[in-house]
Each structure stands twice: as structure tokens, then as C-alpha cells.
Write a protein that holds these residues in place. Structure first.
Motif, PDB file in Angstrom:
ATOM      1  N   GLY A 134     -12.790  15.153  10.510  1.00 45.48           N
ATOM      2  CA  GLY A 134     -11.912  14.898  11.671  1.00 45.48           C
ATOM      3  C   GLY A 134     -10.785  13.821  11.058  1.00 45.48           C
ATOM      4  O   GLY A 134     -11.117  12.826  10.160  1.00 45.48           O
ATOM      5  N   GLY A 135      -9.753  13.629  11.496  1.00 43.51           N
ATOM      6  CA  GLY A 135      -8.693  12.648  11.391  1.00 43.51           C
ATOM      7  C   GLY A 135      -9.114  11.354  11.535  1.00 43.51           C
ATOM      8  O   GLY A 135      -9.191  10.612  10.742  1.00 43.51           O
ATOM      9  N   ALA A 136      -9.115  11.034  12.747  1.00 47.63           N
ATOM     10  CA  ALA A 136      -9.570   9.462  13.011  1.00 47.63           C
ATOM     11  C   ALA A 136     -11.178   8.943  12.445  1.00 47.63           C
ATOM     12  O   ALA A 136     -10.938   8.035  12.151  1.00 47.63           O
ATOM     13  CB  ALA A 136      -9.788   9.419  14.628  1.00 47.63           C
ATOM     14  N   ALA A 195     -16.738   9.377   8.696  1.00 48.44           N
ATOM     15  CA  ALA A 195     -17.045   8.179   9.433  1.00 48.44           C
ATOM     16  C   ALA A 195     -18.245   7.580   9.063  1.00 48.44           C
ATOM     17  O   ALA A 195     -18.507   6.371   9.094  1.00 48.44           O
ATOM     18  CB  ALA A 195     -16.573   7.994  10.985  1.00 48.44           C
ATOM     19  N   ILE A 196     -19.026   8.162   8.613  1.00 54.80           N
ATOM     20  CA  ILE A 196     -20.445   7.752   8.345  1.00 54.80           C
ATOM     21  C   ILE A 196     -20.562   6.781   6.934  1.00 54.80           C
ATOM     22  O   ILE A 196     -20.154   7.193   5.888  1.00 54.80           O
ATOM     23  CB  ILE A 196     -21.429   8.809   8.008  1.00 54.80           C
ATOM     24  CG1 ILE A 196     -21.612   9.769   9.354  1.00 54.80           C
ATOM     25  CG2 ILE A 196     -22.942   8.371   7.940  1.00 54.80           C
ATOM     26  CD1 ILE A 196     -22.311  11.166   9.011  1.00 54.80           C
ATOM     27  N   PRO A 197     -20.907   5.476   7.339  1.00 52.41           N
ATOM     28  CA  PRO A 197     -20.892   4.824   6.189  1.00 52.41           C
ATOM     29  C   PRO A 197     -22.483   5.187   5.184  1.00 52.41           C
ATOM     30  O   PRO A 197     -23.571   4.792   5.572  1.00 52.41           O
ATOM     31  CB  PRO A 197     -21.178   3.441   6.710  1.00 52.41           C
ATOM     32  CG  PRO A 197     -21.792   3.594   8.063  1.00 52.41           C
ATOM     33  CD  PRO A 197     -21.172   4.782   8.628  1.00 52.41           C
ATOM     34  N   VAL A 224       0.627  -1.039  -0.171  1.00 55.71           N
ATOM     35  CA  VAL A 224       0.008  -0.001   0.208  1.00 55.71           C
ATOM     36  C   VAL A 224       0.843   1.312   0.076  1.00 55.71           C
ATOM     37  O   VAL A 224       1.708   1.248   0.680  1.00 55.71           O
ATOM     38  CB  VAL A 224      -0.874  -0.091   1.100  1.00 55.71           C
ATOM     39  CG1 VAL A 224      -1.805   1.301   1.360  1.00 55.71           C
ATOM     40  CG2 VAL A 224      -1.782  -1.255   1.300  1.00 55.71           C
ATOM     41  N   ALA A 225       0.617   2.261  -0.969  1.00 53.45           N
ATOM     42  CA  ALA A 225       1.161   3.569  -0.643  1.00 53.45           C
ATOM     43  C   ALA A 225       0.193   4.548  -0.109  1.00 53.45           C
ATOM     44  O   ALA A 225      -1.055   4.565  -0.625  1.00 53.45           O
ATOM     45  CB  ALA A 225       1.673   3.889  -2.143  1.00 53.45           C
ATOM     46  N   LEU A 226       0.741   5.534   0.549  1.00 51.41           N
ATOM     47  CA  LEU A 226      -0.333   6.502   0.897  1.00 51.41           C
ATOM     48  C   LEU A 226       0.151   7.878   0.523  1.00 51.41           C
ATOM     49  O   LEU A 226       1.327   8.263   0.358  1.00 51.41           O
ATOM     50  CB  LEU A 226       0.038   6.539   2.493  1.00 51.41           C
ATOM     51  CG  LEU A 226      -0.807   7.934   3.298  1.00 51.41           C
ATOM     52  CD1 LEU A 226      -2.276   7.669   3.099  1.00 51.41           C
ATOM     53  CD2 LEU A 226      -0.462   7.363   4.589  1.00 51.41           C
ATOM     54  N   LEU A 227      -0.832   8.476  -0.370  1.00 51.99           N
ATOM     55  CA  LEU A 227      -0.618  10.168  -0.815  1.00 51.99           C
ATOM     56  C   LEU A 227      -0.927  10.940  -0.093  1.00 51.99           C
ATOM     57  O   LEU A 227      -2.250  11.384   0.007  1.00 51.99           O
ATOM     58  CB  LEU A 227      -0.888  10.114  -2.376  1.00 51.99           C
ATOM     59  CG  LEU A 227      -0.582   8.877  -3.261  1.00 51.99           C
ATOM     60  CD1 LEU A 227      -1.249   9.241  -4.764  1.00 51.99           C
ATOM     61  CD2 LEU A 227       0.746   8.770  -3.470  1.00 51.99           C
ATOM     62  N   GLY A 228      -0.227  11.721   0.884  1.00 50.21           N
ATOM     63  CA  GLY A 228      -0.687  12.729   1.616  1.00 50.21           C
ATOM     64  C   GLY A 228      -0.711  12.262   2.931  1.00 50.21           C
ATOM     65  O   GLY A 228      -1.106  11.219   3.422  1.00 50.21           O
ATOM     66  N   CYS A 229      -0.074  13.242   4.063  1.00 47.59           N
ATOM     67  CA  CYS A 229      -0.016  12.916   5.397  1.00 47.59           C
ATOM     68  C   CYS A 229      -0.317  13.826   6.255  1.00 47.59           C
ATOM     69  O   CYS A 229       0.365  14.274   7.352  1.00 47.59           O
ATOM     70  CB  CYS A 229       1.497  12.346   5.547  1.00 47.59           C
ATOM     71  SG  CYS A 229       1.835  11.233   7.027  1.00 47.59           S
ATOM     72  N   GLY A 230      -1.593  14.374   5.922  1.00 49.94           N
ATOM     73  CA  GLY A 230      -2.010  15.404   7.014  1.00 49.94           C
ATOM     74  C   GLY A 230      -2.681  14.970   8.140  1.00 49.94           C
ATOM     75  O   GLY A 230      -2.479  13.596   8.756  1.00 49.94           O
ATOM     76  N   SER A 231      -3.882  15.513   8.578  1.00 47.31           N
ATOM     77  CA  SER A 231      -4.408  14.672   9.640  1.00 47.31           C
ATOM     78  C   SER A 231      -5.063  13.535   9.333  1.00 47.31           C
ATOM     79  O   SER A 231      -5.066  12.578  10.275  1.00 47.31           O
ATOM     80  CB  SER A 231      -5.351  15.903  10.285  1.00 47.31           C
ATOM     81  OG  SER A 231      -6.513  16.170   9.157  1.00 47.31           O
ATOM     82  N   VAL A 232      -5.680  13.392   8.372  1.00 50.08           N
ATOM     83  CA  VAL A 232      -6.249  12.006   7.823  1.00 50.08           C
ATOM     84  C   VAL A 232      -5.222  11.210   7.569  1.00 50.08           C
ATOM     85  O   VAL A 232      -5.279   9.918   8.088  1.00 50.08           O
ATOM     86  CB  VAL A 232      -7.315  12.162   6.742  1.00 50.08           C
ATOM     87  CG1 VAL A 232      -7.941  10.711   6.165  1.00 50.08           C
ATOM     88  CG2 VAL A 232      -8.489  13.113   7.355  1.00 50.08           C
ATOM     89  N   ALA A 249     -13.203   5.484   7.893  1.00 44.14           N
ATOM     90  CA  ALA A 249     -13.723   5.152   6.560  1.00 44.14           C
ATOM     91  C   ALA A 249     -12.698   4.728   5.438  1.00 44.14           C
ATOM     92  O   ALA A 249     -13.275   3.822   4.721  1.00 44.14           O
ATOM     93  CB  ALA A 249     -14.541   6.389   5.945  1.00 44.14           C
ATOM     94  N   VAL A 250     -11.541   5.472   5.484  1.00 53.64           N
ATOM     95  CA  VAL A 250     -10.562   5.022   4.662  1.00 53.64           C
ATOM     96  C   VAL A 250      -9.952   3.571   4.669  1.00 53.64           C
ATOM     97  O   VAL A 250      -9.846   2.660   3.879  1.00 53.64           O
ATOM     98  CB  VAL A 250      -9.240   5.947   4.731  1.00 53.64           C
ATOM     99  CG1 VAL A 250      -8.181   5.443   3.898  1.00 53.64           C
ATOM    100  CG2 VAL A 250      -9.501   7.300   4.200  1.00 53.64           C
ATOM    101  N   LEU A 251      -9.946   3.140   6.029  1.00 61.85           N
ATOM    102  CA  LEU A 251      -9.513   1.765   6.361  1.00 61.85           C
ATOM    103  C   LEU A 251     -10.625   0.822   6.037  1.00 61.85           C
ATOM    104  O   LEU A 251     -10.103  -0.342   5.563  1.00 61.85           O
ATOM    105  CB  LEU A 251      -9.160   1.671   7.776  1.00 61.85           C
ATOM    106  CG  LEU A 251      -7.762   1.904   8.200  1.00 61.85           C
ATOM    107  CD1 LEU A 251      -6.639   0.745   7.631  1.00 61.85           C
ATOM    108  CD2 LEU A 251      -7.130   3.274   7.956  1.00 61.85           C
ATOM    109  N   GLY A 252     -11.742   1.163   6.266  1.00 61.52           N
ATOM    110  CA  GLY A 252     -13.002   0.122   5.975  1.00 61.52           C
ATOM    111  C   GLY A 252     -12.738   0.072   4.105  1.00 61.52           C
ATOM    112  O   GLY A 252     -12.963  -1.139   3.741  1.00 61.52           O
TER     113      GLY A 252
END
Length: 430
Positions: A306-308, A137-139, A9-17, A313-316
């Protein structure tokens, strides 16, 4: 299913999220591997500036060359959290070209060029997932795209921007003016230094375009969404709403016409009754109602930013896409088969709350009522107060086409007895 390899996995962007995604991938590594069926390995993190401390992320993973990262050729998934149109679009399409699926939270890009991204993903047999793009976070994306795929969605109505909801809630509960409420939102970190995207409705409009496309299987772009922000909402508007047993919310409303031949998408402040569940959505929270033919009315509520929460949602999405990679399959792509007409705002049937400053003399109400009648707009209630030759007149209409209501307002502005159209607001939720 291939369970003998590690997914890269590669991550583009490393801000709060992005930083929260990286942290959760590390701290939840064993759980993620168990849920996916294979471990996932973060092999690179693209950042704008090198040298800044990023706790928990090994320095050797950091790079300022996002293009080289997505061109590696051995990536399974790219998580794009840069935002904006470019270079995000090019990086996403490059990732597809080099064999990776993509998870993104980029609402602006999806609203502007969702069809192009879908086409690129399909061309290269990749997934495009974006739960984090609409409501934190809302699905919400997956229920519309998958859970309700066999139903007919009629309407989507909701609060999809936490910044504006915080501001309006503060104005409602404390009597503060817009500027003071915005200052507090900024101090608490709910509003950006430049809040334009939020307070002018651009953020919510992008989300409305995505939701309408998913709900109605029709391509809806950002230019198709009628947009109004909250900068003109006053403490007087909130006070007037309270007298009606209402409050004011910035709403995203996507709906199918009664004959099913067209759809509309709009974002604007509106009065809603205190009895409506959306009226009790406080602070920076989001809530969305979905009305479907068979399922009825569904409500989704939670932290919209918010970050967390957004990282959740991203991890889902990461789990879903990783499972597809192992199974050599893909999730749903674009569904735009319906090709319904996207109607203009003038076709929307709604109600208006209109506040007028008028001359305090006989016949004024009759003149105003004649204008409404001329455009076939029925008046529901009228409230009038007068003092020292000046008066205020508040008119609430029955439902009528927005084009007719706009014509009424335009003609009211031309009346000699109307000194000012002080406020115009739609009334929803009844």
C-alpha cells in the motif's frame, strides 16, 4: 555533524508509493528536519509521462529524464521506486557514481543483483537502504541487519505477500474457489491486472532471497529459492485443511540446517495449524516469525503493501541515510561472510498432505503404504472414503526429506490402483 546545509533528495517514480513519499516529505518537513538534524529538500521527481496531474508536487520538479536527474552531482539521496530490473539498476549505480546514497523498495532487483548493488555502494562510499523492499511498513530488514547482528538466526517463516494472503483467506472463510477469490482481490485493488508476480510466488520468492541473505550472512539469489504459487490451491484443499484443524497460507521459509553448514529458502502454499499465530493473519496483512538462538522467537506483523504503509518504510530509511550523510558515515553494507551452502529443496525436511483418488477395492491402502515404506517415509494419519467403486485417500506423513516425499508421489502416480494424485501440500508450523 554538519547541520548548516539542506540535504537534497531526488525521487524516481511517482506511483502510489512515490506520490505518498513526496506528500509525507512535504507535510512532515519540520518533523523530518528535527529528527535528521537538517532539512531535506525534494529537488526533482522523475516520472514516466509528463502532463499528468500530481497534486501536491510542484510542476517544476517533474522530469521525464531520470538519468539527467541522478547525474546532477549535488544530490545527497536518491529514492528509487520505479521497480523492475532496468532502468532501475543503471539509475541506482549512476546515483552512486555521482555521490548520492540510495533508498529503494526494489525487491526484484535486490534479489537478482544485491551483491552488485552493495559493491557499487561500497565503491563510492554510499548507503544502500531497502526496508520497503520486503514487507511494506513492517520493520524487518533493519532488525535482521542491525538489531540481530550479534545473534544467530535459525529460521525466518512468514506471510510476505498480501495479495495471496487475501485470496487464501477468502477461500478459507467463504468457501470460494480460487478464481472467484482472485476476482474479488482485483476488484478491491489488492491484485494487479496481471497478478502473476503475486499468485505464482515470484514476489514472495524475491523477498525470501533478501531475507535469507540478511538472516544467514550468505548470498542467496532468486534462483536459489524454491517457488510454488497458489493457482493450484482448491476449495477442496481448504476444506481438507479445516478437517485437520488447519488453514492454508503461502509461506516464505528460510532456515539454517541442523548442522549449520547450509541454508534453504522456499516459497509455497502450506497447511498450518489454527493454533499457529500465522493462521490468524487475515486479509492483505503480512506477518513474519524470526527464530534466533538468543532472542528466541520474534513476530513482526502489519500492512505489507500500500502507498502509505510502504512510504512509511521509505521515510524511515530516508531519515537513517540522511543522518549518515550529515555525520559523514555509512550504515551497514553487505554481510555475506558466512558463505554457507544454499541447499536444494530436496534437502528440506518437511511433512506432506497427499490426497489420492483410488480404486475402492481391497488392498489399495496396502499398496500405497508399501510405496511410502520403500522410500523410508513414515505415515502419520490416513483418512479413506469410498463409494460406487471410487474412493479418496488422504495421507499425512511424518517429517522426511522433500526428495523422498517427491519420490513417493512420483511412484504413486504409476500405481494402477491410483487414478489421480489430486493434491499435494506441505504441512508446516508444528
Amino acid at each position: 555533524m554538519d547541520t548548516g546545509r539542506k540535504l537534497k533528495v531526488a525521487l524516481l517514480g511517482c506511483g502510489s508509493v512515490g506520490s505518498e513519499v513526496a506528500r509525507m516529505m512535504t507535510t512532515h518537513a519540520e518533523d523530518l528536519a528535527a529528527r535528521i538534524g537538517a532539512p531535506v529538500e525534494l529537488v526533482g521527481v522523475a516520472v514516466r509521462r509528463a502532463g499528468r496531474p500530481r497534486p501536491g508536487i510542484p510542476e517544476e520538479l517533474l522530469t521525464t529524464d531520470a538519468t539527467a536527474l541522478v547525474k546532477r552531482g549535488d544530490l545527497d539521496i536518491v529514492i528509487e521506486l520505479i521497480g523492475g530490473i532496468e532502468p532501475a539498476r543503471t539509475l541506482i549505480t549512476t546515483a552512486f557514481e555521482h555521490g548520492a546514497s540510495v533508498v529503494t523498495g526494489n525487491k526484484a532487483l535486490l534479489a537478482e543483483d544485491g551483491p552488485g548493488l552493495y559493491a557499487a555502494a561500497a565503491q563510492h562510499g554510499a548507503d544502500l537502504y531497502y526496508e520497503a523492499a520486503v514487507a511494506g511498513a513492517i520493520p524487518l530488514v533493519r532488525p535482521l541487519r542491525e538489531s540481530l547482528a550479534g545473534d544467530r538466526v535459525e529460521r525466518v517463516l512468514g506471510i510476505v505477500n498480501g495479495t495471496t494472503n487475501f485470496i487464501l483467506d477468502k477461500m478459507d472463510t467463504s468457501g470460494a474457489g480460487y478464481a472467484d477469490a482472485l476476482d474479488e482481490a482485483t476488484a478491491l485493488g489488492y491484485a494487479e491486472a496481471d497478478p502473476t508476480a503475486d499468485v505464482e510466488g515470484f514476489d514472495a520468492a524475491a523477498k525470501a532471497a533478501i531475507l535469507a541473505g540478511l538472516a544467514f550472512h550468505t548470498r542467496v539469489g532468486l534462483d536459489d529459492v524454491h517457488r510454488e504459487g497458489i493457482t493450484e490451491v482448491t476449495a477442496a484443499d481448504l476444506a481438507s485443511a479445516q478437517r485437520m484443524g488447519c488453514t492454508v497460507k503461502l509461506l516464505a521459509i528460510c532456515e539454517r540446517s541442523a548442522d549449520g553448514a547450509s541454508v534453504t529458502a522456499r516459497v509455497h502454499p502450506a497447511m498450518i495449524p489454527l493454533s499457529h499465530p500465522l493462521a490468524s493473519v487475515r486479509g492483505a496483512y503480512n506477518a513474519v516469525f524470526v527464530k534466533a538462538a538468543a532472542a528466541g522467537q520474534l513476530m513482526f506483523y502489519g500492512a505489507g503493501a500500500g502507498g502509505a504503509p510502504t512510504a512509511s518504510a521509505v521515510l524511515g530509511d530516508l531519515v537513517a541515510v540522511a543522518r549518515h550523510r550529515l555525520g559523514e558515515s555509512n550504515g551497514p553494507g553487505e554481510s555475506a561472510y558466512a558463505r554457507l551452502r544454499v541447499a536444494p529443496m530436496g534437502d528440506v525436511v518437511t511433512r506432506y498432505h497427499i490426497s489420492l483418488d483410488v480404486a475402492d477395492k481391497p488392498g489399495v491402502l496396502a499398496h500405497v503404504a508399501t510405496v511410502f515404506a520403500r522410500h523410508d517415509v513414515s505415515i502419520d494419519t490416513v483418512r479413506q472414503q469410498g463409494k460406487d467403486g471410487e474412493a479418496s485417500l488422504v495421507v499425512v506423513t511424518h517429517r522426511a526429506p522433500d526428495s523422498a516425499l517427491q519420490a513417493v508421489v512420483a511412484e504413486l502416480r504409476e500405481l494402477d490402483t491410483v487414478r489421480d494424485v489430486a493434491s499435494i501440500m506441505r504441512v508446516e508450523g508444528e
